[in-house]
Design a protein around this motif. Sequence first.
Motif, PDB file in Angstrom:
ATOM      1  N   LEU A 252      44.705  61.113 -11.677  1.00 10.11           N
ATOM      2  CA  LEU A 252      45.634  60.728 -10.350  1.00 10.11           C
ATOM      3  C   LEU A 252      46.955  60.393 -10.913  1.00 10.11           C
ATOM      4  N   THR A 253      46.945  59.898 -11.935  1.00 13.81           N
ATOM      5  CA  THR A 253      48.288  59.163 -12.565  1.00 13.81           C
ATOM      6  C   THR A 253      49.218  60.286 -13.098  1.00 13.81           C
ATOM      7  N   LYS A 254      48.797  61.435 -13.392  1.00 13.90           N
ATOM      8  CA  LYS A 254      50.030  62.338 -13.178  1.00 13.90           C
ATOM      9  C   LYS A 254      50.278  62.387 -11.626  1.00 13.90           C
ATOM     10  N   THR A 255      49.729  63.066 -10.888  1.00 16.93           N
ATOM     11  CA  THR A 255      49.146  63.362  -9.841  1.00 16.93           C
ATOM     12  C   THR A 255      50.557  62.682  -8.937  1.00 16.93           C
ATOM     13  N   ILE A 256      50.305  60.690  -9.805  1.00 25.54           N
ATOM     14  CA  ILE A 256      51.178  60.169  -8.497  1.00 25.54           C
ATOM     15  C   ILE A 256      53.023  60.150  -9.507  1.00 25.54           C
ATOM     16  N   ASN A 257      52.810  60.626 -10.483  1.00 26.14           N
ATOM     17  CA  ASN A 257      53.952  61.134 -11.569  1.00 26.14           C
ATOM     18  C   ASN A 257      54.845  61.707 -10.981  1.00 26.14           C
ATOM     19  N   ILE A 258      54.093  62.975 -10.850  1.00 28.76           N
ATOM     20  CA  ILE A 258      54.477  64.156  -9.915  1.00 28.76           C
ATOM     21  C   ILE A 258      55.711  63.750  -8.424  1.00 28.76           C
ATOM     22  N   VAL A 259      55.034  62.880  -7.872  1.00 30.29           N
ATOM     23  CA  VAL A 259      55.528  62.973  -6.097  1.00 30.29           C
ATOM     24  C   VAL A 259      56.381  62.011  -6.997  1.00 30.29           C
ATOM     25  N   VAL A 260      55.960  60.321  -7.587  1.00 33.48           N
ATOM     26  CA  VAL A 260      57.086  59.976  -7.141  1.00 33.48           C
ATOM     27  C   VAL A 260      58.708  60.170  -8.148  1.00 33.48           C
ATOM     28  N   ALA A 261      58.341  61.483  -8.740  1.00 35.81           N
ATOM     29  CA  ALA A 261      59.644  62.380  -9.279  1.00 35.81           C
ATOM     30  C   ALA A 261      59.795  63.661  -8.351  1.00 35.81           C
ATOM     31  N   GLN A 262      59.408  63.470  -7.434  1.00 35.14           N
ATOM     32  CA  GLN A 262      59.757  64.368  -7.252  1.00 35.14           C
ATOM     33  C   GLN A 262      60.797  63.619  -5.386  1.00 35.14           C
ATOM     34  N   MET A 263      60.276  62.186  -5.638  1.00 32.56           N
ATOM     35  CA  MET A 263      60.542  61.097  -3.840  1.00 32.56           C
ATOM     36  C   MET A 263      61.260  60.655  -4.703  1.00 32.56           C
ATOM     37  N   ARG A 264      61.572  60.334  -6.144  1.00 31.99           N
ATOM     38  CA  ARG A 264      62.832  59.493  -6.598  1.00 31.99           C
ATOM     39  C   ARG A 264      63.975  59.761  -6.179  1.00 31.99           C
ATOM     40  N   SER A 265      64.442  61.808  -6.423  1.00 33.33           N
ATOM     41  CA  SER A 265      65.731  62.006  -5.532  1.00 33.33           C
ATOM     42  C   SER A 265      66.096  61.521  -4.585  1.00 33.33           C
ATOM     43  N   VAL A 266      65.215  60.909  -3.472  1.00 35.03           N
ATOM     44  CA  VAL A 266      65.630  61.018  -2.246  1.00 35.03           C
ATOM     45  C   VAL A 266      65.710  59.754  -1.938  1.00 35.03           C
ATOM     46  N   ALA A 267      65.008  59.319  -2.622  1.00 31.77           N
ATOM     47  CA  ALA A 267      65.028  57.061  -2.435  1.00 31.77           C
ATOM     48  C   ALA A 267      66.716  57.378  -3.197  1.00 31.77           C
ATOM     49  N   GLU A 268      66.894  57.707  -4.320  1.00 32.09           N
ATOM     50  CA  GLU A 268      68.318  57.160  -5.057  1.00 32.09           C
ATOM     51  C   GLU A 268      69.735  57.813  -3.964  1.00 32.09           C
ATOM     52  N   ALA A 269      69.481  58.420  -3.176  1.00 32.84           N
ATOM     53  CA  ALA A 269      70.401  59.143  -2.464  1.00 32.84           C
ATOM     54  C   ALA A 269      70.759  57.767  -1.581  1.00 32.84           C
ATOM     55  N   LYS A 270      69.550  56.964  -0.620  1.00 30.72           N
ATOM     56  CA  LYS A 270      70.449  56.394  -0.309  1.00 30.72           C
ATOM     57  C   LYS A 270      70.105  54.707  -1.063  1.00 30.72           C
ATOM     58  N   LYS A 271      70.392  54.608  -2.201  1.00 33.86           N
ATOM     59  CA  LYS A 271      70.418  53.246  -3.025  1.00 33.86           C
ATOM     60  C   LYS A 271      69.285  52.536  -3.186  1.00 33.86           C
ATOM     61  N   LEU A 272      68.392  53.483  -3.213  1.00 34.63           N
ATOM     62  CA  LEU A 272      66.791  52.214  -3.034  1.00 34.63           C
ATOM     63  C   LEU A 272      65.715  52.351  -4.027  1.00 34.63           C
ATOM     64  N   SER A 273      65.736  51.169  -4.844  1.00 35.09           N
ATOM     65  CA  SER A 273      64.974  51.335  -6.038  1.00 35.09           C
ATOM     66  C   SER A 273      63.215  51.935  -5.745  1.00 35.09           C
ATOM     67  N   LEU A 274      62.888  53.336  -7.010  1.00 33.06           N
ATOM     68  CA  LEU A 274      61.588  52.943  -6.163  1.00 33.06           C
ATOM     69  C   LEU A 274      60.841  52.533  -7.881  1.00 33.06           C
ATOM     70  N   GLY A 275      59.661  51.822  -7.706  1.00 36.36           N
ATOM     71  CA  GLY A 275      58.530  51.323  -8.534  1.00 36.36           C
ATOM     72  C   GLY A 275      57.067  51.443  -8.377  1.00 36.36           C
ATOM     73  N   VAL A 276      56.533  51.932  -9.632  1.00 34.68           N
ATOM     74  CA  VAL A 276      55.092  52.121  -9.860  1.00 34.68           C
ATOM     75  C   VAL A 276      54.577  51.400 -10.569  1.00 34.68           C
ATOM     76  N   ASP A 277      53.385  50.992  -9.862  1.00 32.10           N
ATOM     77  CA  ASP A 277      51.986  50.109 -11.047  1.00 32.10           C
ATOM     78  C   ASP A 277      51.070  50.231 -10.660  1.00 32.10           C
ATOM     79  N   ILE A 278      50.181  50.875 -12.007  1.00 29.31           N
ATOM     80  CA  ILE A 278      49.234  51.942 -12.241  1.00 29.31           C
ATOM     81  C   ILE A 278      48.625  51.019 -13.156  1.00 29.31           C
ATOM     82  N   ASP A 279      47.537  50.214 -11.951  1.00 30.13           N
ATOM     83  CA  ASP A 279      46.503  49.519 -12.536  1.00 30.13           C
ATOM     84  C   ASP A 279      44.634  50.250 -12.722  1.00 30.13           C
ATOM     85  N   MET A 280      44.638  50.938 -13.723  1.00 28.25           N
ATOM     86  CA  MET A 280      43.469  52.213 -13.647  1.00 28.25           C
ATOM     87  C   MET A 280      42.689  52.304 -15.231  1.00 28.25           C
ATOM     88  N   LYS A 281      41.897  51.870 -15.646  1.00 29.86           N
ATOM     89  CA  LYS A 281      41.238  51.872 -16.572  1.00 29.86           C
ATOM     90  C   LYS A 281      41.207  53.527 -17.148  1.00 29.86           C
TER      91      LYS A 281
END
Length: 444
Positions: A252-281
């Motif tokens: 799941l962590t790998k999937t989340i990182n892929i999705v966030v990397a894909q969406m980060r450029s869209v967020a940056e185009a609107k000058k929005l920060s995109l943070g991730v907090d994963i708390d999983m053992k």
Amino acid sequence: MKETLRILVVDDDEVDRMRVRQALTQAGVCMEMSEVSNGSDALAALRTTTYDCVFLDYCLPDQDVLVLIQRLRSLEITVPLVVFTTHTDEKIAMELMESGATDYLSKSRLCSETLAQVLRYAIRIHRAQMQAALANQRLRETNERLIRQNQEVEKQRQQIQLQNFKLLEASRLKSQFLATISHELRTPMNAILGFSQILLRPKFGKLTNQQTDMVERILNNGKNLLMLLNEVLDFSQLEVGQLELEPELFDLTKTINIVVAQMRSVAEAKKLSLGVDIDMKDSLVFNDSGRIRQILINLLSNAIKFTDSGAISLEVKELPNNQLAIAVRDTGIGIAPRDFQHIFEAFRQVDQSMTRKYPGTGLGLAIIDSLVQMMGGHISVESQLGVGSMFRIEVPRQLSLPSKISTLPGLNLDGHDILCSVQNPNHCPPKSRKASMGFPHLKL
């Protein structure tokens, strides 16, 4: 003030008629008495005048008293009839009562007290019968009215049922059309995307800056259009129960990182920060990775779309009972409390106008809600106008295998649940399902 009673005495013996008058007068009865000597005159009098009581002699010179009584009743002349008999005979008494007489009295017992008592009894019985007949008439009328109303209601029910059948058929044809047109449109759209990507590759020739900008616009708009087509296709499949889950073991962590990397450029185009907090053992989960990815993309896309400044955050943590919680927070426009109950309905958007600021089909949250329910989880929302929103989903870490899943809640269309089965034998082939999850890349 005493009631004045109209009384008719039918007797061919003048002495007997006089005895009746004297007895009633002695009893203090306030009356208007008429006298006739035969049945024909009695019938004529009763046809023209309403009497409170009639005293009949059993032995009339022109006709049988039983025939006269039956004649009166057949003409619906409802008046108390007291018959004077010469002697007490149970058989005669039974015949009189069966023919319609109210009471009978032996002439040997004719006295003021007895006659007054019989008169009061006959009038009381007659009035009670009239009230009962009136009540029965009203009851019959009410029953007939209810029958007519029930018939009308049944007619309306049948019309509504027919309309429902027509609506269901129209909905089925609409879903079939949506699935067909979405599938047909994706084929040329995939070609447009593929050839756009080819044109952007240096080995196929260098484009001018203006040409590159135009091809990139074609590619980006094509991706947006394909995303809309995929939403419509998913919606139509959910609506008819043809969308199924495909559980698999993935990180799941790998999937989340892929999705966030894909969406980060869209967020940056609107000058929005995109943070991730994963708390999983343990980041390994057994679920449908493609649908989890679709849920994450839709939630992040919505957060970015409705946020003009600030930050977007994605939080993941483990819950008891082998559950996972995924939350997407934003600092966007927020949602009014009155709109909470509608945001998960298909085609529902807070701004329904043609000039709305934020585009979209209005299917994203409805699809997410249905997918989460299919996984055995649920989605919730917290929001405040002008402050932001938080969408949170809870799903099981380990999804049941398809062979163990029967029917699951499906798409909520205007408040009506449409069941969706992950075991539907008529489901779309996996290849078609996978194609709807992302943008195709042609290999040449």
